[in-house]
Scaffold this motif. Structure first.
Motif, PDB file in Angstrom:
ATOM      1  N   UNK A  51       0.843  -1.202   0.000  1.00 20.26           N
ATOM      2  CA  UNK A  51       0.000   0.000   0.000  1.00 20.26           C
ATOM      3  C   UNK A  51       0.878   1.252   0.000  1.00 20.26           C
ATOM      4  N   UNK A  66       1.320   4.351  -2.800  1.00 17.55           N
ATOM      5  CA  UNK A  66       1.314   5.805  -2.598  1.00 17.55           C
ATOM      6  C   UNK A  66       2.481   6.467  -3.323  1.00 17.55           C
ATOM      7  N   UNK A 115       1.529   6.419  -7.134  1.00 17.47           N
ATOM      8  CA  UNK A 115       0.560   7.434  -7.580  1.00 17.47           C
ATOM      9  C   UNK A 115       1.066   8.843  -7.298  1.00 17.47           C
ATOM     10  N   UNK A 116       1.869   8.997  -6.236  1.00 16.77           N
ATOM     11  CA  UNK A 116       2.373  10.327  -5.894  1.00 16.77           C
ATOM     12  C   UNK A 116       3.303  10.902  -6.951  1.00 16.77           C
ATOM     13  N   UNK A 117       3.975  10.033  -7.716  1.00 13.23           N
ATOM     14  CA  UNK A 117       4.955  10.525  -8.703  1.00 13.23           C
ATOM     15  C   UNK A 117       4.763   9.927 -10.094  1.00 13.23           C
ATOM     16  N   UNK A 175       7.957  17.352  -9.723  1.00 11.01           N
ATOM     17  CA  UNK A 175       8.714  18.270  -8.872  1.00 11.01           C
ATOM     18  C   UNK A 175      10.028  18.592  -9.602  1.00 11.01           C
ATOM     19  N   UNK A 213       3.945  15.055  -2.090  1.00 12.19           N
ATOM     20  CA  UNK A 213       3.384  14.179  -3.118  1.00 12.19           C
ATOM     21  C   UNK A 213       2.622  13.015  -2.488  1.00 12.19           C
ATOM     22  N   UNK A 214       3.157  12.485  -1.389  1.00  7.30           N
ATOM     23  CA  UNK A 214       2.469  11.384  -0.710  1.00  7.30           C
ATOM     24  C   UNK A 214       1.150  11.869  -0.113  1.00  7.30           C
ATOM     25  N   UNK A 252      -0.743  14.199  -1.332  1.00 12.27           N
ATOM     26  CA  UNK A 252      -1.722  14.267  -2.423  1.00 12.27           C
ATOM     27  C   UNK A 252      -2.242  12.877  -2.762  1.00 12.27           C
ATOM     28  N   UNK A 253      -1.332  11.886  -2.805  1.00 12.65           N
ATOM     29  CA  UNK A 253      -1.742  10.528  -3.148  1.00 12.65           C
ATOM     30  C   UNK A 253      -2.687   9.977  -2.082  1.00 12.65           C
ATOM     31  N   UNK A 254      -2.357  10.300  -0.842  1.00 16.13           N
ATOM     32  CA  UNK A 254      -3.130   9.725   0.256  1.00 16.13           C
ATOM     33  C   UNK A 254      -4.557  10.250   0.289  1.00 16.13           C
ATOM     34  N   UNK A 291      -8.462   7.154  -4.340  1.00 13.32           N
ATOM     35  CA  UNK A 291      -7.652   6.159  -3.630  1.00 13.32           C
ATOM     36  C   UNK A 291      -8.508   4.944  -3.292  1.00 13.32           C
ATOM     37  N   UNK A 337      -7.365   1.055   1.593  1.00 15.38           N
ATOM     38  CA  UNK A 337      -6.273   1.752   2.246  1.00 15.38           C
ATOM     39  C   UNK A 337      -6.726   2.464   3.510  1.00 15.38           C
ATOM     40  N   UNK A 338      -5.828   2.519   4.497  1.00 11.02           N
ATOM     41  CA  UNK A 338      -6.098   3.322   5.676  1.00 11.02           C
ATOM     42  C   UNK A 338      -5.303   2.781   6.839  1.00 11.02           C
TER      43      UNK A 338
END
Lengths: 352, 260
Positions: free
Chosen positions: A36, A40, A43-45, A246, B239-240, B242-244, B249, B253-254
């Motif tokens: 998981x 993250x 998807x974050x990058x 970024x 960035x994390x 934003x993803x979270x 999503x 997840x959680x």
């Protein structure tokens, strides 16, 4: 090969995995948290239109991996860096034997690295010998933050680790890739500390140490160590996809790496399937420094510099003859499968 | 950020926010207000409740603990505040941290399994923040025309950050500089204990020693590196984050209830 404006760049992806995080392989809650958390980072990058869904991310299999890496010739070769995590995953997350499934199908395209964990003691020593015999490995990936029973991590400068490093030197396994990077849940942040690299690298000058993820969030400690230890390299996995969303920060990190390590000790890696070279190579190749960054660092990401980072540096480490490879790839299995003869300039490619 | 005022006797929301602005994310050396971590401030006369959340659910419990206890202490430093309580949300250890900090327990008693105490972690991050802030301060002094030799010789008593002034040539010449970079640096170098008296040399190597004049450039570059590292980690957290909190999503997840 990456091609632009008449420039050709042979790309060796220095960091890839063939992992299995399917639910039936998960035997500890940490395994679910781990994938998981990876998701993250993914998807974050990753550009939105290139994101995978979680199910395909858990397991993609060898065929898809081959196509992602080589189908459009984004990468020409790749280096497997195993991650065992056998306390979390029944068969392991991506062990040398799992990665070998694909590496042995296309041996000309892959470098297959092994792994060791000093906490495995004598059995670990025997397995290291087995890996050398069975796969003739030249390098290992070490994962100091891995959980094992009660232990939540180990250090590369411990007596036990030194015994394994000596064994590596004896066996001719002279590339040590250490995962030193961002915290990955549920692993302990401090187990990613880079300080242990310093002692290991100065004690084993004949081994080369590639610090994967350039030590982020300890880029400062990493660069300072690398500036003093000529056998320490920086692997760009995690830093590279910052070029996508970024770009300014990516430029700064490249500036620091080029300043402290120089252009010969930086190695590109996608960390596939965290990110896909399919789009990442082009993104990194198109990255530009701002004028301010060019002034501050006195550098440019010129074609010559990028050629080293994207392939020549790792080729040097692993004794890969790029010109010979280009010739070989005019007609190897991957080229046949994806019709890349023309791309590699096969003499009869246009005759079809 | 929402906020409510219930009484005229207690502090105002801007007062509380100004105190919270002094609390930093120790890994990024940026204010938790600037970073948008503060979700809610509720005033109940002389009692204040602050709610905050962090970019990742698995953000180091030690960092979360530092921010929660710093927030409580900063708010309680307002004369009009009697008690402050903090609530951490969306974190895998939100209940332990919220309960432990408000009960004024120690990190070690709340997390008996944790290796390394908060004080040690805080000291090492404070030290990185000191070096990062030094970069901005050195740049400001170079810009103001000081030489490298003058800069490395400065003592604490030679600078007056509140007035935006630096004194050289045995205090005979005052040079005006921008206040902020110097003030922020002085605050952090004093927090680390490296500079305690007016006689102490102001600028230091990352190891904490005075800077030899011929190493100014190297230390300047290492200070830049520390700054780049801290802001780089900020970009990853961002960035994390934003993803979270992406509405797409997957629901599986959680934070899990069982962390054993």
């Amino acid at each position: 090969m990456y091609q632009q404006d008449g420039e050709e760049i042979f790309v060796i992806d220095g960091h890839v995995h063939l992992w299995d995080a399917r639910e039936e392989n998960i035997i500890h809650q940490g395994g679910e948290e781990f994938i998981q958390c990876f998701y993250d980072y993914h998807t974050g990058f990753t550009p939105e239109e290139r994101e995978w869904d979680l199910e395909e991310y858990r397991y993609y299999g060898p065929d898809r991996m081959t196509e992602d890496l080589f189908g459009n010739a984004a990468a020409d070769m790749a280096v497997f860096q195993p991650t065992y995590l056998t306390d979390f995953y029944d068969e392991g997350f991506n062990t040398i034997d799992q990665n070998a499934e694909l590496a042995e199908e296309y041996p000309e395209r892959f470098v297959l690295n092994g792994a060791f964990d000093p906490r495995d003691g004598d059995a670990g020593m025997r397995d290291l010998e087995r890996q050398k015999e069975e796969y003739d490995i030249q390098g290992v990936k070490v994962y100091t933050a891995e959980w094992k029973g009660e232990s939540k991590g180990w250090r590369l400068d411990s007596d036990e680790a030194f015994e394994f490093l000596e064994k590596c030197a004896d066996l001719g396994i002279d590339k040590i890739h250490a995962h030193k990077g961002p915290t990955i849940r549920p692993l302990n942040r401090d187990a990613f500390d880079v300080a242990d690299i310093d002692d290991a690298a100065s004690s084993f000058p004949d081994l080369d140490f590639v610090v994967e993820h350039v030590g982020l969030p300890r880029l400062d400690d990493f660069c300072w160590i690398a500036a003093q230890e000529p056998n320490v390299y920086g692997g760009l996995a995690v830093a590279a996809p910052m070029a996508q969303n970024r770009p300014r920060k990516f430029g700064e990190i490249m500036g620091e790496l080029l300043f402290w390590l120089g252009e010969d000790r930086i190695i590109f890696g996608s960390d596939y399937a965290l990110w896909n070279p399919d789009w990442l190579v082009e993104t990194v190749m198109n990255a530009e420094l701002t004028d301010e960054q060019k002034d501050e660092y006195g550098i440019e990401l010129s074609p010559d510099v990028m050629r080293k980072i994207m392939g020549e540096n790792v080729a040097e480490l692993y004794d890969i003859d790029i010109e010979a490879k280009k010739e070989q790839f005019q007609s190897d299995d991957v080229t046949e499968e994806f019709g890349l003869g023309d791309h590699y300039g096969a003499p009869d490619a246009t005759a079809d | 950020m929402s906020s409510r005022t219930h009484s005229e006797d207690g502090p105002s929301v801007p007062d509380v926010r100004a105190r919270l602005d002094r609390v930093t994310d120790p890994e990024l050396d940026e204010s938790i207000v600037e970073l948008g971590y503060v979700d809610d401030i509720v005033l109940r006369g002389p009692a204040v409740d602050v709610t905050f959340s962090l970019p990742t659910a698995w953000c180091s419990p030690a960092f979360a603990w530092m921010m929660a206890s710093d927030a409580r202490d900063e708010v309680e430093s307002l004369p009009s505040v009697e008690t402050a309580t903090v609530t951490l949300r969306d974190h895998m250890h939100e209940s332990e941290i919220t309960r432990g900090v408000n009960a004024r327990e120690s990190f070690a008693s709340t997390f008996p399994d944790a290796d390394g105490d908060v004080a040690g972690i805080r000291a090492s991050l404070d030290d990185k923040a000191r070096v990062g802030r030094q970069f901005e301060a050195l740049n400001e002094l170079l810009e103001a025309g000081l030489t490298e030799r003058q800069i490395v010789a400065l003592r604490r008593e030679d600078v007056s950050p509140e007035d935006g002034a630096v004194f050289v040539r045995d205090g005979s010449v005052g040079i005006s500089v921008e206040r902020e970079p110097l003030a922020e640096y002085v605050e952090k170098v004093e927090a680390t204990g490296l500079v305690e008296t007016g006689e102490d040399v102001l600028f230091r190597t990352p190891e904490g020693d005075p800077i030899p004049a011929d190493e100014f450039d190297l230390v300047h570059k290492r200070s830049r590196l520390a700054k780049v590292n801290m802001t780089g980690q900020g970009n990853i957290c961002d960035a994390l984050n934003e993803a979270r909190f992406d509405p797409d999503r997957p629901e599986t997840y959680g934070p899990q209830a069982d962390e054993s």
